[in-house]
Design an enzyme around this catalytic site. Structure first.
Site, PDB file in Angstrom:
ATOM      1  N   LYS A  52      -2.175   4.864  -4.706  1.00  0.00           N
ATOM      2  CA  LYS A  52      -3.433   5.591  -4.922  1.00  0.00           C
ATOM      3  C   LYS A  52      -3.206   7.101  -4.785  1.00  0.00           C
ATOM      4  CE  LYS A  52      -6.104   1.574  -3.523  1.00  0.00           C
ATOM      5  NZ  LYS A  52      -6.761   0.817  -2.441  1.00  0.00           N
ATOM      6  N   GLN A  96      -8.372   1.449   3.662  1.00  0.00           N
ATOM      7  CA  GLN A  96      -7.603   0.341   3.099  1.00  0.00           C
ATOM      8  C   GLN A  96      -7.815  -0.919   3.941  1.00  0.00           C
ATOM      9  OE1 GLN A  96      -5.767   0.565   0.157  1.00  0.00           O
ATOM     10  NE2 GLN A  96      -5.639  -1.654   0.390  1.00  0.00           N
ATOM     11  N   ASP A 119     -14.997   2.940  -3.100  1.00  0.00           N
ATOM     12  CA  ASP A 119     -14.571   1.541  -3.226  1.00  0.00           C
ATOM     13  C   ASP A 119     -15.754   0.646  -3.616  1.00  0.00           C
ATOM     14  OD1 ASP A 119     -11.871   1.025  -3.034  1.00  0.00           O
ATOM     15  OD2 ASP A 119     -11.845   0.979  -0.843  1.00  0.00           O
TER      16      ASP A 119
END
Ligand code: NAD
Length: 291
Positions: A52, A96, A119
């Site tokens: 990412k 994450q 997200d």
């Protein structure tokens, strides 16, 4: 049979983002900025976060990686998120997953300011998605829709069968494909671990999305002739002959299913790359709405 190559589709999206960022920066404004928090040192999570960060750099985004020890307290993690929420120079925040057992993932997801929830896991984002309102779409289902769009795969009137009902993949995928939108209008069946007759249901799918996390679970006898097969699964399977000691396997037995499908995503090189494209698009969206 068409290989739905994530490299090709994600490259096109990233090139377009790169151009947009260049023109933003040329106009004298700052670049979009993504902050990622990584707790502990889970091998797969390290790889995802590194990718990412690398992709942000490639298209001209700023990124900040905050690493916290595996034994960090929930309170410290929540305070770190709050700092990022209050930092006007940060547009998107991602934590994450998975997190160590002593930390509540739900609390962490809910701590992120919905305006920075790139997200798309916050209940506010999920609720808006259900109601068809503009929001951050979870990156993986978003990436899959972008993939269908890139390869001109029509969805209207098709029967989509989704295996898996998680909040990050299966469920939002079912909402997108059933919504009244250019890449929706499917009749959707969502299957899970308590679904009887799974094979019979899968055989009805014009579009089959496998997101259950079981390597090569979907075999050719479960797939309708000419189906579009989307393999979301990523599992590390031990393999002493591989350089890293493992291989990445999808949820679909690719070689045999490819003979029946009209289109199929490979693993690796399919949905994973599109997930990053979805995340980058969400980050630009967050930046533009923060302005
Ligand atoms: P999850 O474990 O949260 O959910 C799995 C779902 O599959 C559950 O809803 C469960 O009911 C269902 N399931 C499990 N076994 C089943 C069975 N035998 N029959 C029918 N349904 C069954 O997983 P997740 O987070 O949704 O991830 C699924 C897979 O996708 C994993 O391999 C994960 O690594 C991968 N993933 C990939 C990406 C990507 O970018 N490609 C992103 C997220 C997740």
């Amino acid at each position: 049979m068409l290989v739905l190559d994530g490299k090709i589709a994600s490259h096109a999206i990233k090139e377009s983002l790169k151009t947009q960022v260049a023109s933003i920066v040329q106009s004298g404004k700052r670049a979009p900025h993504l902050a990622a928090i990584l707790v502990g040192n889970n091998g797969a999570s390290e790889t995802y976060v590194a990718s990412k960060v690398k992709n942000c750099a490639e298209i001209g985004f700023e990124s900040t990686l905050i690493r916290l020890e595996a034994n960090v307290t929930e309170a410290v993690l929540l305070a770190t998120i709050e700092e990022l929420n209050n930092n006007d120079l940060i547009d998107g925040i991602l934590v994450q997953l998975p997190l160590p057992k002593h930390i509540s993932e739900q609390k962490v997801i809910e701590a992120i300011n919905p305006h920075k929830d790139v997200d798309g896991f916050h209940p506010t984002s999920a609720g808006k998605l259900v109601q068809g309102l503009p929001t951050f779409i979870p990156a993986t289902p978003y990436g899959i829709v972008l993939m269908l769009e890139h390869f001109n795969i029509t969805t209207k009137g098709k029967h989509a069968v989704i295996i898996g009902r998680s909040n990050i993949v299966g469920r939002p995928m079912s909402i997108l494909l059933s919504s009244n939108s250019p890449f929706g209008n499917c009749t959707v069946t969502i299957c899970h671990s308590h679904t009887p007759n799974l094979k019979d249901i899968c055989l009805q799918g014009d579009i089959l999305v496998a997101a259950l996390g079981r390597p090569e679970f979907v075999t050719a006898d479960m797939v309708k002739d000419g189906a579009v097969v989307i393999d979301v699964g990523i599992t590390r399977v031990e393999d002493a002959s591989a350089k890293k000691g493992f291989r990445i396997k999808g949820d679909v037995a690719y070689n045999e299913v490819a003979l029946k499908a009209s289109a199929i995503t490979p693993v690796p090189g399919g949905v994973g790359l599109m997930t990053i494209a979805g995340l980058l698009k969400n980050t630009l969206q967050a930046y533009l709405s923060n302005e």
